[in-house]
Design a protein around this motif. Structure first.
Motif, short mmCIF file in Angstrom:
data_model
loop_
_atom_site.label_atom_id
_atom_site.label_comp_id
_atom_site.label_asym_id
_atom_site.label_seq_id
_atom_site.Cartn_x
_atom_site.Cartn_y
_atom_site.Cartn_z
N GLY A 65 -3.67 30.08 -7.33
CA GLY A 65 -4.48 31.28 -7.52
C GLY A 65 -5.87 30.96 -8.01
O GLY A 65 -6.85 31.58 -7.59
N LYS A 66 -5.97 29.98 -8.90
CA LYS A 66 -7.27 29.65 -9.52
C LYS A 66 -8.31 29.18 -8.50
O LYS A 66 -9.38 29.77 -8.40
CB LYS A 66 -7.06 28.59 -10.60
N PRO A 67 -7.96 28.10 -7.71
CA PRO A 67 -8.95 27.69 -6.70
C PRO A 67 -9.25 28.81 -5.69
O PRO A 67 -10.39 28.95 -5.25
CB PRO A 67 -8.30 26.49 -6.01
N LEU A 68 -8.23 29.61 -5.37
CA LEU A 68 -8.46 30.70 -4.42
C LEU A 68 -9.41 31.74 -5.02
O LEU A 68 -10.30 32.24 -4.33
CB LEU A 68 -7.13 31.36 -4.03
N ALA A 69 -9.20 32.00 -6.32
CA ALA A 69 -10.05 32.98 -6.99
C ALA A 69 -11.49 32.48 -7.03
O ALA A 69 -12.43 33.25 -6.87
CB ALA A 69 -9.53 33.24 -8.40
N TYR A 100 0.29 32.13 -7.86
CA TYR A 100 -0.85 32.72 -7.17
C TYR A 100 -1.69 33.66 -8.04
O TYR A 100 -2.67 34.20 -7.56
CB TYR A 100 -0.37 33.47 -5.91
N SER A 101 -1.28 33.84 -9.31
CA SER A 101 -2.11 34.69 -10.17
C SER A 101 -3.45 33.97 -10.41
O SER A 101 -3.56 32.77 -10.14
CB SER A 101 -1.41 34.93 -11.50
N ASP A 102 -4.45 34.69 -10.91
CA ASP A 102 -5.79 34.12 -11.05
C ASP A 102 -5.81 32.86 -11.91
O ASP A 102 -6.74 32.05 -11.83
CB ASP A 102 -6.73 35.16 -11.66
N LYS A 103 -4.75 32.66 -12.74
CA LYS A 103 -4.72 31.45 -13.57
C LYS A 103 -3.73 30.41 -13.03
O LYS A 103 -3.59 29.34 -13.61
CB LYS A 103 -4.35 31.83 -15.01
N GLY A 104 -3.04 30.74 -11.95
CA GLY A 104 -2.01 29.85 -11.40
C GLY A 104 -2.60 28.66 -10.66
O GLY A 104 -3.81 28.59 -10.42
N TRP A 105 -1.72 27.72 -10.27
CA TRP A 105 -2.15 26.49 -9.57
C TRP A 105 -2.91 26.77 -8.29
O TRP A 105 -3.91 26.15 -7.98
CB TRP A 105 -0.94 25.61 -9.25
#
Lengths: 355, 275
Positions: B125-129, B118-123
């Motif tokens: 996290g990225k689309p969420l960001a 869920y981090s900004d670069k995660g699977w």
């Protein structure tokens, strides 16, 4: 016929529960589906209700085919075996359930529930929860809940199974009177022949998914149509080889049948017997049955049961007695024929039910 | 004797004795040590320790996120239990086996895995960001971790009750004209409410005490994403034992009150059935 089943069959994976069942029930009659467990009687009831769908065949209520009609739109009240009262609702809310679903006016609901509480003799108990009721009271609430939306047909699945024996007799009488006075067409399922005989106008005997016979209790008892009905209704002892018995020598060898206790006359050792064809038998047991004695006998190794009047010469276990089998049922390829001992000549007997 | 067992099985004294000794040793004694330790602060020091704005913010985050996590699990746990009990489909046993996994996994592993995803670069996290949503290092992340680790409670509490629930109740509702939603709301839901409350209470209590998985995904910003257990850890690391226990004591008292409340509601709900 008010309720009509035409060639109904139902299969559960790998198990043929109901095979080609057809019967009809007239309006206002109280019918029993009687049979051993696994005979398909409950499945038949559930198909009429719409809780199961038949694989083939038609179900008609008042002339209308109901196969594709929602259970709640068939005008049926259903009393479940365990009553299935909603445990978190009061007696009042349970009885009112069907009416609140139909969005009846609150005043009208109160009136109808009050009426039903009066009918089942439970006025004043409407605030109780099912857990606070006795078995008999639960059954009456389940009955009232099913009646509340004014059904045209009432179905009851083993209505007395969950009640102890003492209360059961009272409830049977109560339910029978209640249904009769309402004039409501009803079908109930039971495995208890006494229950069926006592409560129902007509009995539908089921076995292995088939209807064996339908009729009043007297008809089933006096003229059973199949060997199963002979064995299931009333008492009888099987006879594997009829031609071995005196007076029935004419029957084809290998044919079997059954004898009811009242078909056998027993004569004390020193009694005069006017008939030939009597056989020698030994008394194995004597049981008191209120109005008569029930004798357990052995005739050439064959166990038999016979009724014996209290007024006659007393017998003891081990006595050698003479007996005359006046009648017996011959099983003939799924059919049943009543045979008469040739000692009587060949004409049909008039009073073969006298002891 | 005034307090009798409700069933006829003997051994009341022995079993009650065991219960009290076990609870005293395992639960009450450690709790008591917390009370004693924190009492060293005195009333004024105690009040200052627990009313510190940063601590209050920690309580708010802990209780709010636990409440949301337990609520989420009540909804989805109920659906999971329903599907597992009512339907037969390939892979059912596999899914059933997955339910307990959050318990078996070391919580730190859970935290790291979730933080990576869920981090900004995660699977995820990225689309969420990209949508402007921040999952990791926010309350959302805390709720995610708490929901994950408390999944089994509601499922396992509700499952046996649903399994035992006689189908004739639903059929009775159906014969009387109730629609499937009406049957669920008026017939089934009251039956499973006590179990659902139990599951909710267990989830909530477990989430309140959770530390390992949360610290990895929370970001641990004071006043915003700092949970109370983390504050306790920080105080412990500073050898500030008394303040740490004071914070813990308040959490304990609050949890106890909430659990007690849930138990009361639950026992009221099931009193209709006991008669």
């Amino acid at each position: 016929m008010y309720v009509n089943l035409e060639h109904i069959s139902k299969r559960f994976d790998g198990f043929q529960a109901v095979r080609e069942v057809s019967f009809g029930i007239r309006r206002g009659r109280l019918a029993a589906l009687l049979g051993p467990s696994g005979s398909g009687k409950t499945t038949i009831l559930r198909m009429i209700a719409g809780l199961e769908d038949p694989d083939s065949g038609d179900i008609r209520i008042d002339g209308l085919r109901v196969n594709d009609i929602e259970p709640s739109r068939r005008g049926i009240g259903f009393v479940f075996q365990n009553y299935a009262l909603f445990r978190y609702m009061t007696v009042f809310d349970n009885i009112a359930f069907g009416l609140t679903i139909k969005k009846e006016k609150p005043g009208r609901i109160r009136e109808r529930v009050g009426e039903l509480l009066q009918l089942i003799g439970m006025s004043g108990l409407e605030k109780r929860y099912p857990a606070q009721l006795s078995g008999g009271q639960k059954q009456r609430v389940a009955f009232a809940r099913a009646l509340a939306p004014n059904p045209r047909l009432l179905l009851l699945d083993e209505p007395f199974a969950a009640i102890d024996a003492k209360v059961r007799r009272e409830l049977r009488a109560w339910l029978r009177e209640m249904i009769r006075s309402l004039g409501l067409t009803s079908i109930f399922v039971t495995h208890d022949q006494d229950e069926a005989i006592e409560v129902a106008d007509e009995i539908i005997v089921t076995n292995q998914g088939r209807v064996e016979q339908m009729g009043s209790s007297l008809e089933l008892y006096q003229s059973p149509a199949t060997p199963f009905v002979v064995e299931f209704i009333g008492a009888s002892t099987p006879v594997p080889e009829i031609s071995a018995l005196k007076g029935f020598d004419g029957t084809p060898p290998g044919a079997g049948g059954a004898v009811r206790p009242e078909f056998v006359s027993v004569y004390a050792p020193d009694e005069q017997v006017q008939y030939a064809h009597t056989e020698e038998a030994i008394v194995r047991s004597i049981a008191f049955r209120g109005d008569s004695l029930e004798l357990g006998l052995t005739l050439k190794g064959l166990p038999l049961t016979a009724a014996y009047s209290l007024a006659r010469a007393p017998l003891a276990v081990g006595d050698a007695v003479r007996l005359l089998i006046r009648h017996l049922y011959l099983f003939d390829g799924g059919q049943v024929r009543l045979l008469q001992n040739s000692a009587y000549g060949n004409g049909p007997s008039e009073n073969f039910y006298s002891i | 004797m005034r307090y009798r067992s409700r069933r006829g099985i003997p051994g009341f004294r022995l079993s009650l004795g065991l219960t009290v000794s076990f609870l005293s040793l395992m639960v009450l004694l450690p709790m008591l040590s917390i009370v004693i330790l924190s009492s060293g602060l005195g009333p004024r020091g105690f009040w200052e320790a627990v009313s510190d704005p940063r601590v209050l913010a920690g309580y708010r985050v802990s209780f709010l996120c636990s409440l949301i996590a337990a609520s989420l699990n009540s909804v989805f746990g109920l659906i999971l239990a329903w599907v597992l009990v009512r339907y037969r489909f390939p892979g059912r046993r596999f899914i059933d086996g997955l339910i307990e996994l959050p318990f078996a996994l070391p919580t730190a592993v859970t935290g790291i895995a979730l933080a990576t995803l869920y981090s900004d670069k995660g699977w995820f996290g990225k689309p969420l960001a990209a949508l402007g949503l921040r999952a990791a290092y926010s309350e959302t992340g805390i709720i995610l971790a708490l929901t994950f680790i408390t999944i089994p409670f509601v499922v396992r509490a509700v499952q046996p009750v649903l399994e035992q629930l006689d189908r004739s109740y639903e059929e009775a509702g159906r014969m009387l004209g109730a629609s499937p939603p009406q049957i669920f709301r008026r017939v089934i839901f009251p039956e499973i409410t006590p179990a659902l409350l139990t599951g909710f209470g267990l989830s909530f209590a477990r989430a309140l005490g959770e530390y390992g998985s949360v610290v990895f995904i929370a970001g641990n910003m004071p006043f915003r994403t700092e949970i109370a257990p983390l504050l306790i850890m920080i105080k412990l690391e500073q050898f500030n034992y008394m303040e740490a226990t004071a914070v813990a004591l308040v959490m304990l008292a609050a949890s106890f009150l909430i659990m007690f409340g849930i138990n009361c509601i639950q026992s009221r709900a099931s009193s209709f059935v006991r008669g």
